[in-house]
Design an enzyme around this catalytic site. Structure first.
Site, mmCIF file in Angstrom:
data_model
loop_
_atom_site.group_PDB
_atom_site.id
_atom_site.type_symbol
_atom_site.label_atom_id
_atom_site.label_comp_id
_atom_site.label_asym_id
_atom_site.label_seq_id
_atom_site.Cartn_x
_atom_site.Cartn_y
_atom_site.Cartn_z
ATOM 1 N N SER A 144 0.923 -1.087 -0.424
ATOM 2 C CA SER A 144 -0.281 -0.058 0.173
ATOM 3 C C SER A 144 1.274 1.482 -0.017
ATOM 4 C CB SER A 144 -0.617 0.435 1.385
ATOM 5 O OG SER A 144 -1.425 1.474 1.496
ATOM 6 N N TYR A 157 -2.124 -0.537 10.172
ATOM 7 C CA TYR A 157 -1.881 -0.765 9.053
ATOM 8 C C TYR A 157 -0.818 -0.571 7.902
ATOM 9 C CZ TYR A 157 -3.851 -1.122 4.232
ATOM 10 O OH TYR A 157 -3.823 -0.904 2.427
#
Length: 254
Positions: A144, A157
Protein backbone atom coordinates in the site's frame (compact mmCIF):
# COMPACT_ATOMS: atom_id res chain seq x y z
CA UNK A 1 2.19 -10.73 -26.56
CA UNK A 2 3.41 -14.17 -25.54
CA UNK A 3 5.63 -12.74 -22.79
CA UNK A 4 2.48 -11.74 -20.89
CA UNK A 5 0.73 -15.07 -21.54
CA UNK A 6 0.18 -17.14 -18.38
CA UNK A 7 -1.09 -20.25 -20.15
CA UNK A 8 0.25 -23.37 -18.43
CA UNK A 9 0.88 -21.51 -15.17
CA UNK A 10 -0.88 -22.15 -11.87
CA UNK A 11 -1.51 -19.39 -9.37
CA UNK A 12 -2.77 -18.70 -5.87
CA UNK A 13 -4.63 -15.47 -5.13
CA UNK A 14 -5.45 -14.80 -1.48
CA UNK A 15 -8.31 -12.58 -0.42
CA UNK A 16 -9.93 -13.50 -3.72
CA UNK A 17 -13.54 -13.40 -2.64
CA UNK A 18 -14.11 -9.71 -3.22
CA UNK A 19 -12.62 -6.44 -4.39
CA UNK A 20 -9.01 -6.34 -5.49
CA UNK A 21 -8.36 -10.06 -4.99
CA UNK A 22 -11.34 -11.07 -7.09
CA UNK A 23 -10.28 -8.72 -9.90
CA UNK A 24 -6.72 -10.08 -9.84
CA UNK A 25 -7.92 -13.69 -9.88
CA UNK A 26 -10.13 -12.94 -12.89
CA UNK A 27 -7.28 -11.13 -14.62
CA UNK A 28 -4.80 -13.97 -14.15
CA UNK A 29 -7.37 -16.47 -15.39
CA UNK A 30 -8.06 -14.37 -18.47
CA UNK A 31 -4.30 -14.31 -19.12
CA UNK A 32 -4.36 -18.13 -19.15
CA UNK A 33 -3.46 -19.19 -15.60
CA UNK A 34 -5.33 -21.78 -13.57
CA UNK A 35 -6.11 -20.09 -10.28
CA UNK A 36 -6.61 -21.31 -6.72
CA UNK A 37 -8.73 -18.63 -5.06
CA UNK A 38 -8.46 -18.31 -1.29
CA UNK A 39 -10.76 -16.55 1.17
CA UNK A 40 -12.57 -17.13 4.45
CA UNK A 41 -16.11 -16.93 3.06
CA UNK A 42 -17.35 -19.78 0.87
CA UNK A 43 -20.12 -17.72 -0.73
CA UNK A 44 -17.64 -15.11 -1.94
CA UNK A 45 -15.33 -17.81 -3.28
CA UNK A 46 -18.18 -19.49 -5.15
CA UNK A 47 -18.98 -16.20 -6.88
CA UNK A 48 -15.34 -15.71 -7.90
CA UNK A 49 -15.11 -19.24 -9.26
CA UNK A 50 -18.35 -18.79 -11.21
CA UNK A 51 -17.07 -15.52 -12.70
CA UNK A 52 -13.82 -17.17 -13.80
CA UNK A 53 -15.54 -20.22 -15.25
CA UNK A 54 -18.07 -18.03 -17.07
CA UNK A 55 -15.15 -16.61 -19.04
CA UNK A 56 -13.74 -20.04 -19.82
CA UNK A 57 -11.11 -20.12 -17.08
CA UNK A 58 -10.33 -22.70 -14.43
CA UNK A 59 -10.49 -21.95 -10.72
CA UNK A 60 -10.21 -23.97 -7.54
CA UNK A 61 -11.69 -22.59 -4.30
CA UNK A 62 -9.91 -22.93 -0.96
CA UNK A 63 -11.61 -21.73 2.21
CA UNK A 64 -8.98 -20.77 4.77
CA UNK A 65 -8.13 -18.41 7.60
CA UNK A 66 -4.56 -17.53 6.73
CA UNK A 67 -3.81 -16.37 10.27
CA UNK A 68 -4.30 -19.92 11.58
CA UNK A 69 -1.18 -21.96 12.31
CA UNK A 70 -0.20 -24.13 9.35
CA UNK A 71 -2.78 -22.56 7.01
CA UNK A 72 -0.22 -21.41 4.45
CA UNK A 73 1.27 -24.89 4.04
CA UNK A 74 -2.21 -26.39 3.69
CA UNK A 75 -3.26 -23.87 1.03
CA UNK A 76 -0.13 -24.49 -1.01
CA UNK A 77 -0.43 -28.26 -0.67
CA UNK A 78 -4.08 -28.18 -1.77
CA UNK A 79 -3.20 -26.04 -4.76
CA UNK A 80 -0.42 -28.33 -5.92
CA UNK A 81 -2.64 -31.38 -5.50
CA UNK A 82 -5.60 -29.81 -7.33
CA UNK A 83 -3.79 -27.93 -10.10
CA UNK A 84 -0.59 -29.92 -10.46
CA UNK A 85 1.91 -27.24 -9.48
CA UNK A 86 2.51 -23.67 -8.40
CA UNK A 87 4.13 -20.85 -10.36
CA UNK A 88 2.50 -17.64 -9.12
CA UNK A 89 1.44 -16.30 -5.72
CA UNK A 90 -0.54 -13.10 -5.29
CA UNK A 91 -0.57 -12.16 -1.59
CA UNK A 92 -3.62 -9.92 -1.37
CA UNK A 93 -5.48 -10.85 1.82
CA UNK A 94 -5.43 -7.96 4.23
CA UNK A 95 -7.37 -5.71 6.59
CA UNK A 96 -7.29 -2.27 8.17
CA UNK A 97 -8.45 -0.78 11.45
CA UNK A 98 -8.52 3.01 11.16
CA UNK A 99 -7.77 4.51 14.56
CA UNK A 100 -5.51 7.14 16.04
CA UNK A 101 -2.31 5.60 17.39
CA UNK A 102 -3.17 6.13 21.05
CA UNK A 103 -6.51 4.35 20.61
CA UNK A 104 -5.24 1.10 19.05
CA UNK A 105 -5.51 -1.95 21.29
CA UNK A 106 -3.04 -4.82 21.38
CA UNK A 107 -5.70 -7.16 19.98
CA UNK A 108 -6.36 -4.82 17.06
CA UNK A 109 -2.64 -4.44 16.33
CA UNK A 110 -2.21 -8.21 16.30
CA UNK A 111 -5.21 -8.77 14.02
CA UNK A 112 -3.89 -6.37 11.39
CA UNK A 113 -0.23 -7.39 11.53
CA UNK A 114 -1.00 -11.11 11.72
CA UNK A 115 -2.97 -11.03 8.47
CA UNK A 116 -1.18 -8.32 6.50
CA UNK A 117 2.41 -9.23 7.32
CA UNK A 118 2.75 -12.53 9.18
CA UNK A 119 0.33 -14.49 7.00
CA UNK A 120 1.82 -12.96 3.86
CA UNK A 121 5.29 -14.07 4.90
CA UNK A 122 4.27 -17.63 5.61
CA UNK A 123 2.42 -17.81 2.29
CA UNK A 124 5.66 -16.64 0.65
CA UNK A 125 7.63 -19.21 2.61
CA UNK A 126 5.32 -22.12 1.73
CA UNK A 127 5.20 -21.15 -1.95
CA UNK A 128 8.88 -20.27 -2.03
CA UNK A 129 9.97 -23.75 -0.98
CA UNK A 130 8.34 -25.16 -4.12
CA UNK A 131 9.40 -22.31 -6.39
CA UNK A 132 13.05 -22.36 -5.31
CA UNK A 133 13.23 -26.11 -5.84
CA UNK A 134 11.72 -25.92 -9.33
CA UNK A 135 13.87 -22.84 -10.13
CA UNK A 136 10.90 -20.70 -11.17
CA UNK A 137 8.33 -18.55 -9.46
CA UNK A 138 6.60 -15.20 -9.33
CA UNK A 139 5.36 -13.67 -6.07
CA UNK A 140 3.42 -10.40 -6.00
CA UNK A 141 2.69 -8.91 -2.58
CA UNK A 142 -0.07 -6.33 -2.34
CA UNK A 143 1.35 -3.57 -0.18
CA UNK A 144 0.00 0.00 0.00
CA UNK A 145 1.13 3.58 -0.41
CA UNK A 146 0.44 3.68 3.35
CA UNK A 147 3.64 1.67 3.66
CA UNK A 148 5.57 4.37 1.80
CA UNK A 149 4.09 7.68 3.01
CA UNK A 150 2.61 8.54 6.42
CA UNK A 151 -1.17 8.50 6.86
CA UNK A 152 -3.11 10.15 9.66
CA UNK A 153 -4.83 6.95 10.82
CA UNK A 154 -4.12 3.26 10.46
CA UNK A 155 -0.82 2.96 12.33
CA UNK A 156 -0.98 -0.84 12.39
CA UNK A 157 -1.92 -0.99 8.71
CA UNK A 158 0.83 1.37 7.60
CA UNK A 159 3.41 -0.45 9.69
CA UNK A 160 2.35 -3.83 8.33
CA UNK A 161 2.46 -2.65 4.72
CA UNK A 162 5.89 -1.07 5.21
CA UNK A 163 6.90 -4.48 6.51
CA UNK A 164 5.51 -6.13 3.37
CA UNK A 165 7.63 -3.83 1.20
CA UNK A 166 10.79 -4.62 3.16
CA UNK A 167 9.92 -8.33 3.24
CA UNK A 168 9.64 -8.21 -0.55
CA UNK A 169 13.16 -6.81 -0.84
CA UNK A 170 14.71 -9.36 1.51
CA UNK A 171 13.00 -12.31 -0.18
CA UNK A 172 14.11 -11.02 -3.59
CA UNK A 173 17.68 -10.87 -2.30
CA UNK A 174 17.49 -14.47 -1.10
CA UNK A 175 15.46 -16.16 -3.83
CA UNK A 176 16.16 -14.40 -7.13
CA UNK A 177 19.17 -16.65 -7.69
CA UNK A 178 16.70 -19.56 -7.80
CA UNK A 179 14.63 -17.96 -10.54
CA UNK A 180 11.99 -16.69 -8.10
CA UNK A 181 11.07 -13.03 -8.54
CA UNK A 182 9.31 -11.22 -5.70
CA UNK A 183 7.76 -7.80 -6.19
CA UNK A 184 5.02 -5.69 -4.65
CA UNK A 185 2.22 -3.42 -5.75
CA UNK A 186 1.30 -0.41 -3.61
CA UNK A 187 -2.25 0.80 -4.31
CA UNK A 188 -3.86 4.06 -3.16
CA UNK A 189 -7.65 4.32 -2.72
CA UNK A 190 -9.67 1.90 -4.84
CA UNK A 191 -13.39 1.32 -4.89
CA UNK A 192 -13.96 -1.95 -3.05
CA UNK A 193 -16.44 -3.21 -0.44
CA UNK A 194 -13.88 -2.27 2.24
CA UNK A 195 -13.63 1.39 1.15
CA UNK A 196 -17.27 1.93 0.19
CA UNK A 197 -18.25 3.62 3.46
CA UNK A 198 -15.23 5.94 3.47
CA UNK A 199 -15.67 7.01 -0.13
CA UNK A 200 -19.37 7.66 0.36
CA UNK A 201 -18.37 10.57 2.63
CA UNK A 202 -18.26 13.40 0.09
CA UNK A 203 -15.96 15.60 2.17
CA UNK A 204 -13.48 12.75 2.66
CA UNK A 205 -13.69 11.80 -1.01
CA UNK A 206 -12.90 15.33 -2.14
CA UNK A 207 -9.90 15.45 0.20
CA UNK A 208 -8.60 12.21 -1.35
CA UNK A 209 -9.14 13.49 -4.88
CA UNK A 210 -7.29 16.72 -4.13
CA UNK A 211 -4.23 14.65 -3.26
CA UNK A 212 -4.47 12.42 -6.33
CA UNK A 213 -2.91 14.00 -9.43
CA UNK A 214 -4.96 11.84 -11.80
CA UNK A 215 -8.11 13.24 -10.18
CA UNK A 216 -9.97 9.97 -9.65
CA UNK A 217 -10.31 7.00 -7.36
CA UNK A 218 -8.75 3.82 -8.67
CA UNK A 219 -10.77 1.04 -10.25
CA UNK A 220 -9.71 -2.50 -9.37
CA UNK A 221 -9.11 -3.14 -13.06
CA UNK A 222 -6.23 -0.65 -12.86
CA UNK A 223 -4.33 -3.23 -10.80
CA UNK A 224 -4.78 -6.16 -13.17
CA UNK A 225 -2.19 -5.06 -15.74
CA UNK A 226 0.62 -4.53 -13.22
CA UNK A 227 -0.19 -7.86 -11.56
CA UNK A 228 -0.11 -9.75 -14.86
CA UNK A 229 3.15 -8.03 -15.81
CA UNK A 230 4.87 -8.99 -12.55
CA UNK A 231 3.49 -12.53 -12.79
CA UNK A 232 4.72 -13.06 -16.34
CA UNK A 233 7.98 -13.61 -18.18
CA UNK A 234 7.79 -9.98 -19.27
CA UNK A 235 9.09 -9.17 -15.77
CA UNK A 236 11.89 -11.73 -15.80
CA UNK A 237 14.49 -9.12 -14.80
CA UNK A 238 12.31 -7.29 -12.27
CA UNK A 239 12.62 -8.30 -8.62
CA UNK A 240 12.56 -6.64 -5.22
CA UNK A 241 10.56 -3.70 -6.57
CA UNK A 242 7.38 -1.98 -5.41
CA UNK A 243 5.18 -0.43 -8.10
CA UNK A 244 2.89 2.31 -6.82
CA UNK A 245 -0.49 2.21 -8.55
CA UNK A 246 -1.86 5.38 -7.05
CA UNK A 247 -2.74 7.97 -9.67
CA UNK A 248 0.42 9.82 -8.70
CA UNK A 249 -0.50 10.30 -5.03
CA UNK A 250 2.87 9.18 -3.66
CA UNK A 251 4.64 11.85 -5.67
CA UNK A 252 4.00 14.27 -2.81
CA UNK A 253 2.25 12.32 -0.03
CA UNK A 254 -0.84 12.93 2.05
Amino acid sequence: MTRFDLTGKTAIVTGAGRGIGKALALGLAEAGAEVAVVARTQKDLDETVQAIEAKGGKAYPITADLTASGAAEQVVAQTVEALGGLHILINNAGMNIRKKANEVTEEEWDRVVDLNLKASFFMCQAAGKIMCEQKYGRIVNIASVAGVVAMRTGIAYGSSKAGVIQMTKVLALEWSKFGVNINAIAPWYFRTPLTEALLSDEEYLQEILQRTPSGRIGDVEDLVGPAIFLSSDAAAYVTGQTISVDGGMSVYGF
